[in-house]
Scaffold this motif. Structure first.
Motif, PDB file in Angstrom:
ATOM      1  N   ASP A 225      -5.080  -5.928   0.843  1.00 29.93           N
ATOM      2  CA  ASP A 225      -3.680  -5.802   1.220  1.00 29.93           C
ATOM      3  C   ASP A 225      -3.612  -5.214   2.625  1.00 29.93           C
ATOM      4  O   ASP A 225      -4.221  -4.180   2.903  1.00 29.93           O
ATOM      5  CB  ASP A 225      -2.973  -4.881   0.216  1.00 29.93           C
ATOM      6  CG  ASP A 225      -1.466  -4.870   0.340  1.00 29.93           C
ATOM      7  OD1 ASP A 225      -0.976  -4.748   1.480  1.00 29.93           O
ATOM      8  OD2 ASP A 225      -0.782  -4.969  -0.692  1.00 29.93           O
ATOM      9  N   THR A 254       1.143  -8.722   1.500  1.00 29.10           N
ATOM     10  CA  THR A 254       1.153  -7.345   1.053  1.00 29.10           C
ATOM     11  C   THR A 254       1.961  -7.165  -0.221  1.00 29.10           C
ATOM     12  O   THR A 254       3.193  -7.254  -0.199  1.00 29.10           O
ATOM     13  CB  THR A 254       1.685  -6.387   2.143  1.00 29.10           C
ATOM     14  OG1 THR A 254       1.823  -5.070   1.590  1.00 29.10           O
ATOM     15  CG2 THR A 254       3.018  -6.872   2.702  1.00 29.10           C
ATOM     16  N   LYS A 255       1.281  -6.923  -1.318  1.00 34.20           N
ATOM     17  CA  LYS A 255       1.988  -6.535  -2.544  1.00 34.20           C
ATOM     18  C   LYS A 255       2.669  -5.184  -2.337  1.00 34.20           C
ATOM     19  O   LYS A 255       3.640  -4.844  -3.012  1.00 34.20           O
ATOM     20  CB  LYS A 255       1.014  -6.459  -3.715  1.00 34.20           C
ATOM     21  CG  LYS A 255       1.687  -6.210  -5.064  1.00 34.20           C
ATOM     22  CD  LYS A 255       0.669  -6.023  -6.164  1.00 34.20           C
ATOM     23  CE  LYS A 255       1.326  -5.809  -7.516  1.00 34.20           C
ATOM     24  NZ  LYS A 255       1.907  -7.036  -8.060  1.00 34.20           N
ATOM     25  N   LEU A 257       4.689  -4.155  -0.285  1.00 38.77           N
ATOM     26  CA  LEU A 257       6.118  -4.146   0.014  1.00 38.77           C
ATOM     27  C   LEU A 257       6.895  -3.761  -1.242  1.00 38.77           C
ATOM     28  O   LEU A 257       7.941  -3.126  -1.167  1.00 38.77           O
ATOM     29  CB  LEU A 257       6.586  -5.505   0.520  1.00 38.77           C
ATOM     30  CG  LEU A 257       8.022  -5.498   1.051  1.00 38.77           C
ATOM     31  CD1 LEU A 257       8.068  -4.926   2.453  1.00 38.77           C
ATOM     32  CD2 LEU A 257       8.641  -6.875   1.014  1.00 38.77           C
ATOM     33  N   TRP A 264       6.055   0.574   4.355  1.00 32.63           N
ATOM     34  CA  TRP A 264       6.742  -0.325   5.282  1.00 32.63           C
ATOM     35  C   TRP A 264       8.015   0.287   5.858  1.00 32.63           C
ATOM     36  O   TRP A 264       8.614  -0.283   6.771  1.00 32.63           O
ATOM     37  CB  TRP A 264       7.018  -1.659   4.592  1.00 32.63           C
ATOM     38  CG  TRP A 264       5.740  -2.341   4.235  1.00 32.63           C
ATOM     39  CD1 TRP A 264       5.120  -2.351   3.028  1.00 32.63           C
ATOM     40  CD2 TRP A 264       4.884  -3.060   5.130  1.00 32.63           C
ATOM     41  NE1 TRP A 264       3.941  -3.040   3.100  1.00 32.63           N
ATOM     42  CE2 TRP A 264       3.764  -3.492   4.385  1.00 32.63           C
ATOM     43  CE3 TRP A 264       4.965  -3.389   6.490  1.00 32.63           C
ATOM     44  CZ2 TRP A 264       2.732  -4.229   4.947  1.00 32.63           C
ATOM     45  CZ3 TRP A 264       3.931  -4.124   7.056  1.00 32.63           C
ATOM     46  CH2 TRP A 264       2.831  -4.532   6.278  1.00 32.63           C
ATOM     47  N   HIS A 290       4.653 -11.868   3.177  1.00 29.73           N
ATOM     48  CA  HIS A 290       4.565 -12.407   1.821  1.00 29.73           C
ATOM     49  C   HIS A 290       4.199 -11.274   0.879  1.00 29.73           C
ATOM     50  O   HIS A 290       3.177 -10.606   1.075  1.00 29.73           O
ATOM     51  CB  HIS A 290       3.509 -13.509   1.740  1.00 29.73           C
ATOM     52  CG  HIS A 290       3.990 -14.810   2.270  1.00 29.73           C
ATOM     53  ND1 HIS A 290       3.380 -16.011   1.978  1.00 29.73           N
ATOM     54  CD2 HIS A 290       5.041 -15.124   3.070  1.00 29.73           C
ATOM     55  CE1 HIS A 290       4.038 -16.999   2.592  1.00 29.73           C
ATOM     56  NE2 HIS A 290       5.035 -16.477   3.263  1.00 29.73           N
ATOM     57  N   THR A 291       5.039 -11.077  -0.132  1.00 29.08           N
ATOM     58  CA  THR A 291       4.752 -10.030  -1.099  1.00 29.08           C
ATOM     59  C   THR A 291       4.494 -10.652  -2.465  1.00 29.08           C
ATOM     60  O   THR A 291       4.468 -11.876  -2.601  1.00 29.08           O
ATOM     61  CB  THR A 291       5.878  -8.991  -1.133  1.00 29.08           C
ATOM     62  OG1 THR A 291       5.446  -7.839  -1.860  1.00 29.08           O
ATOM     63  CG2 THR A 291       7.155  -9.559  -1.730  1.00 29.08           C
ATOM     64  N   HIS A 292       4.289  -9.807  -3.472  1.00 31.87           N
ATOM     65  CA  HIS A 292       3.832 -10.277  -4.785  1.00 31.87           C
ATOM     66  C   HIS A 292       4.547  -9.453  -5.859  1.00 31.87           C
ATOM     67  O   HIS A 292       4.099  -8.366  -6.223  1.00 31.87           O
ATOM     68  CB  HIS A 292       2.311 -10.119  -4.862  1.00 31.87           C
ATOM     69  CG  HIS A 292       1.718 -10.447  -6.203  1.00 31.87           C
ATOM     70  ND1 HIS A 292       0.390 -10.266  -6.478  1.00 31.87           N
ATOM     71  CD2 HIS A 292       2.252 -10.923  -7.338  1.00 31.87           C
ATOM     72  CE1 HIS A 292       0.127 -10.619  -7.731  1.00 31.87           C
ATOM     73  NE2 HIS A 292       1.260 -11.014  -8.278  1.00 31.87           N
ATOM     74  N   VAL A 318      10.910 -12.714   4.614  1.00 33.31           N
ATOM     75  CA  VAL A 318      10.126 -12.019   3.590  1.00 33.31           C
ATOM     76  C   VAL A 318      10.168 -12.907   2.358  1.00 33.31           C
ATOM     77  O   VAL A 318      11.243 -13.257   1.869  1.00 33.31           O
ATOM     78  CB  VAL A 318      10.691 -10.625   3.264  1.00 33.31           C
ATOM     79  CG1 VAL A 318       9.854  -9.967   2.164  1.00 33.31           C
ATOM     80  CG2 VAL A 318      10.720  -9.743   4.507  1.00 33.31           C
ATOM     81  N   ASN A 320       8.353 -14.170  -1.580  1.00 34.62           N
ATOM     82  CA  ASN A 320       7.606 -13.685  -2.745  1.00 34.62           C
ATOM     83  C   ASN A 320       6.718 -14.767  -3.326  1.00 34.62           C
ATOM     84  O   ASN A 320       7.128 -15.914  -3.491  1.00 34.62           O
ATOM     85  CB  ASN A 320       8.564 -13.217  -3.838  1.00 34.62           C
ATOM     86  CG  ASN A 320       7.803 -12.579  -4.997  1.00 34.62           C
ATOM     87  OD1 ASN A 320       7.128 -11.570  -4.809  1.00 34.62           O
ATOM     88  ND2 ASN A 320       7.880 -13.164  -6.183  1.00 34.62           N
TER      89      ASN A 320
END
Length: 462
Positions: A225, A254-255, A257, A264, A290-292, A318, A320
């Protein structure tokens, strides 16, 4: 003068024809659960909670620390189940941020066991299947990313896109991690692989490769990450990417976020992202985060603030990328609740939902292709088209494919067949690469009786 096409519906009330829909939309404002309900954090102040440093220092890394946080909220049986899983099955070591623990339901041991976030962040032995805990074709690097490294850590899998794994750590470790062979510390079940080249040299080699490979335009900057990379080093790498003429898209994965939004929201990070966004705009390059996020309950006001902070810097978007996980998000209502929470309350675009990869001990999470197809069908029509997540199967040696793109499907044995329209570096000289059919396998427990028997016979013969 206007007339109603269906005046009888209007006369029946505003919700006529709506309340009997398979899914009914109701806006749900976000809530930050009160962390003070957890005995170990009863005295934690708001200032401490919103500190990235405090969050990192108080991550739950072992059973002892989980006990300290939970006090007497959980039965002893839960800890015994967790201890057995860590000794026999876990592919990822325990690492959960306070932010994520705080979104779990701790009203009882049963509620905690059923909680969607707990199911994938703190798995227990009782979650796993005992008949087929792993698929016979599961593997540590199920997508063969390391086989496609152009230089160490840089996967050149698609013609125009690369994945840059800058580091092998995260602020939090998901039980279903697709990079479980490399990311995190070793567990009794998995002795992790290690990068052999020092990080500055690896990063430099990645940039050198991109400078001499003009066919690449898109870089996913990941790991691990990127939130675990000291900001000056991450900014330096992305800044150098912006100087490569052919790079048009940069995606920061980055998960954290969601798992560590406090990171952040730090002044240093926000100022640095603004510098990068300004340079990107000057060069006509798009930067996105991009988050998860896998469950609607994970979207809290702090997550929304972090997403807004990133958008305010001037980056493109942003987005997901969730993962379909049985018991977490595999009903239409769960997926739609998640998508609306992201879109309406946090400004995060629902983008992809991946089928869980074929890693060891993941069969209790995985769904069959036909189940994913039904879920895709079920969520259509509720969200705007641009924000309806695509459910994709990441097929080994092929790449991401929408779940309806298969070429053939043996439902009885759970084998789907896929084709592709490009070569990876592994197949540069293979004339049959674009004609071959590649296989993907459903979880065996989802098959009809004859299919399960066929796999059992194969296992016995082997």
């Amino acid at each position: 003068m206007t007339t109603a096409l269906h005046p009888e519906a209007r006369a029946a009330g505003g919700d006529a024809g709506i309340s009997d829909q398979p899914y009914v939309y109701r806006r749900r404002p976000l809530e930050e659960p009160d962390w003070r309900r957890l005995p170990g954090w009863r005295d934690v102040t708001e200032q401490e909670w919103e500190s990235a440093q405090w969050q990192r220092a108080h991550c739950v890394k072992n059973i002892r620390q989980l006990r300290a946080v939970m006090g007497d909220l959980l039965d002893e049986s839960f800890y015994a189940d967790l201890e057995r899983d860590q000794a026999e099955r876990a592919t990822m070591s325990m690492l959960v941020t306070p932010q994520m623990v705080n979104t779990m339901d701790v009203t009882s041991t049963a509620a905690f066991l059923a909680d969607p976030v707990r199911r994938y962040m703190i798995p227990v032995f009782g979650d796993r299947r005992t008949d087929w805990p792993s698929h016979p074709y599961s593997s540590r690097d199920s997508l063969h990313e390391a086989e496609m490294w152009a230089v160490e850590g840089l996967t050149h899998r698609y013609p125009t896109k690369v994945l840059a794994e800058l580091l092998p750590t995260c602020p939090q470790y998901c039980g279903h991690c697709t990079r479980m062979d490399l990311v995190g510390t070793s567990t009794p079940a998995v002795d992790k692989h290690k990068f052999t080249i020092k990080a500055p040299d690896r990063h430099g080699a990645m940039l050198d490769y991109l400078r001499r490979t003009p066919g690449v335009r898109d870089v996913v900057v990941s790991g691990g990450d990127v939130a675990n990379l000291p900001w000056p080093r991450l900014e330096s790498f992305v800044d150098a990417l912006l100087d490569v003429d052919n790079i048009r898209d940069i995606r920061l994965a980055t998960k954290a976020l969601m798992g560590l939004p406090q990171h952040w929201l730090q002044d240093e990070v926000r100022a640095g992202m603004e510098r990068l966004a300004t340079k990107a705009q000057e060069r006509g390059v798009q930067i996105a985060v991009h988050t998860h996020v896998n469950a609607a309950q994970s979207v809290t006001p702090l997550v929304a603030r972090a997403a807004k902070a990133m958008l305010d810097t001037g980056i493109r978007d942003v987005r997901n990328q969730g993962v379909l996980l049985r018991g977490v998000n595999t009903t239409p209502a769960q997926l739609l609740d998640l998508s609306f929470a992201l879109l309406d309350e946090a400004g995060i675009l629902p983008y992809y939902l991946y089928m869980c990869d074929m890693i060891p001990y993941a069969e209790h999470w995985r769904v069959a292709v036909w189940e994913a197809q039904e879920l895709q069908h079920a969520i259509m029509g509720y969200l705007p088209g641009f924000a309806t997540p695509r459910i994709v199967c990441d097929v080994p040696y092929v790449g991401k494919r929408w779940v309806h793109q298969l070429a053939d499907y043996d439902r009885e044995r759970g084998i789907s067949y896929w084709t592709k329209n490009y070569r990876t570096a592994l197949e540069a000289a293979d004339p049959e690469a674009l004609n071959r059919r590649y296989e993907y396998y459903d979880p065996i427990h989802t098959l009809p009786g004859p299919g399960r028997t066929w796999w059992e016979d194969r296992a016995t013969a082997a």
